[in-house]
Enzyme design. Structure first.
Site, short mmCIF file in Angstrom:
data_model
loop_
_atom_site.label_atom_id
_atom_site.label_comp_id
_atom_site.label_asym_id
_atom_site.label_seq_id
_atom_site.Cartn_x
_atom_site.Cartn_y
_atom_site.Cartn_z
N HIS A 1 84.75 -6.04 137.71
CA HIS A 1 83.50 -6.55 137.13
C HIS A 1 83.59 -8.05 136.85
CE1 HIS A 1 80.73 -3.24 136.51
NE2 HIS A 1 81.60 -2.51 135.84
N HIS B 1 88.79 -1.29 137.47
CA HIS B 1 87.33 -1.26 137.55
C HIS B 1 86.73 -2.42 136.74
CE1 HIS B 1 83.40 1.19 137.37
NE2 HIS B 1 83.21 0.24 136.48
N GLU B 2 87.27 -2.62 135.53
CA GLU B 2 86.71 -3.68 134.66
C GLU B 2 87.07 -5.07 135.17
OE1 GLU B 2 84.55 -2.58 132.82
OE2 GLU B 2 85.20 -0.51 132.65
N GLY C 1 84.99 1.96 129.14
CA GLY C 1 85.32 0.58 129.47
C GLY C 1 84.05 -0.22 129.66
N CYS D 1 79.95 4.21 136.03
CA CYS D 1 79.84 2.87 135.45
C CYS D 1 78.61 2.84 134.57
CB CYS D 1 79.71 1.84 136.59
SG CYS D 1 79.57 0.15 136.02
N LEU D 2 78.74 2.21 133.40
CA LEU D 2 77.59 2.15 132.50
C LEU D 2 76.42 1.40 133.13
CD1 LEU D 2 79.32 1.57 129.04
CD2 LEU D 2 78.28 3.67 129.91
N GLN E 1 78.44 -6.89 131.98
CA GLN E 1 77.54 -5.75 131.85
C GLN E 1 76.56 -5.88 130.69
OE1 GLN E 1 80.99 -2.80 132.32
NE2 GLN E 1 79.26 -1.69 133.17
NI NI Z 1 81.61 -0.46 135.28
#
Ligand code: NI
Length: 180
Positions: A140, A136-137, A46, A94-95, A51
């Site tokens: 963000h 989660h997204e 995701g 998380c990336l 991000q």
């Molecule tokens: Ni994330």
């Protein structure tokens, strides 16, 4: 499609809420495609536009890659309209937080309303890892990151590690688990 550089924590850009997409046009479709390519290149499941430093309410998800499949999903202006009282726990990553994982408790099932890439309004009911990933997204897009859901002590440890890793240029390593 272009792989774009990731914003890595600690970075204030991750704490800024994104703005609503007013018109779904080619620039948004390009953004979503770039996000997917960036997500796949980093072994993520995701990614939110914030991000890659773009503060627009856009999210991409592919939870099928965990099982070797490919099922890209794109969400514009996603919002949670319903969630279950039942909760589930998932070790999230998380990336933007390379190689950092922590258990996060969230509602088990959510209903999400969004626009698709043609600007049509859609609704999806998600459970399991898709529900976790979408929450989660969507966080963000509101300037919230997964470590905001854990204790301050755990959060500080993670942020300190990342700060150090950034300073010493050690952040290039790819995450070893599916991350969102
Ligand atoms: Ni994330």
């Amino acid at each position: 499609m272009t792989i774009r550089p990731l914003v890595i924590a600690p970075d204030e850009r991750l704490n800024i809420a994104s703005t609503k997409v007013e018109v779904v046009d080619d620039s948004i479709r390009t953004l979503l495609n770039d996000m997917l390519e960036t997500m796949y290149a980093n072994d993520g499941i995701g990614l939110a536009a914030v991000q890659i430093g773009v503060h627009k309410r856009c999210v991409v998800v592919d939870v099928a890659v965990r099982d070797g499949g490919k099922e890209p999903m794109k969400f514009i202006n996603p919002e949670i309209v319903k969630n279950s009282e039942a909760e589930s726990v998932f070790a999230e990553g998380c990336l933007s937080f390379p190689d950092q994982y922590s258990d996060v408790v969230r509602p088990e099932t959510v209903t999400v309303r969004y626009l698709d890439e043609n600007g049509a309004e859609k609704t999806i009911e998600a459970s399991g890892i898709l529900a976790t990933c979408l929450q989660h997204e969507i966080d963000h897009t509101n300037g919230i990151v997964f470590v905001d859901h854990i204790s301050k002590m755990k959060r500080d440890i993670i942020l300190r590690k990342l700060k150090k890793a950034k300073r010493f240029g050690l952040i290039e390593e790819l995450p070893t688990h599916p991350t969102v």
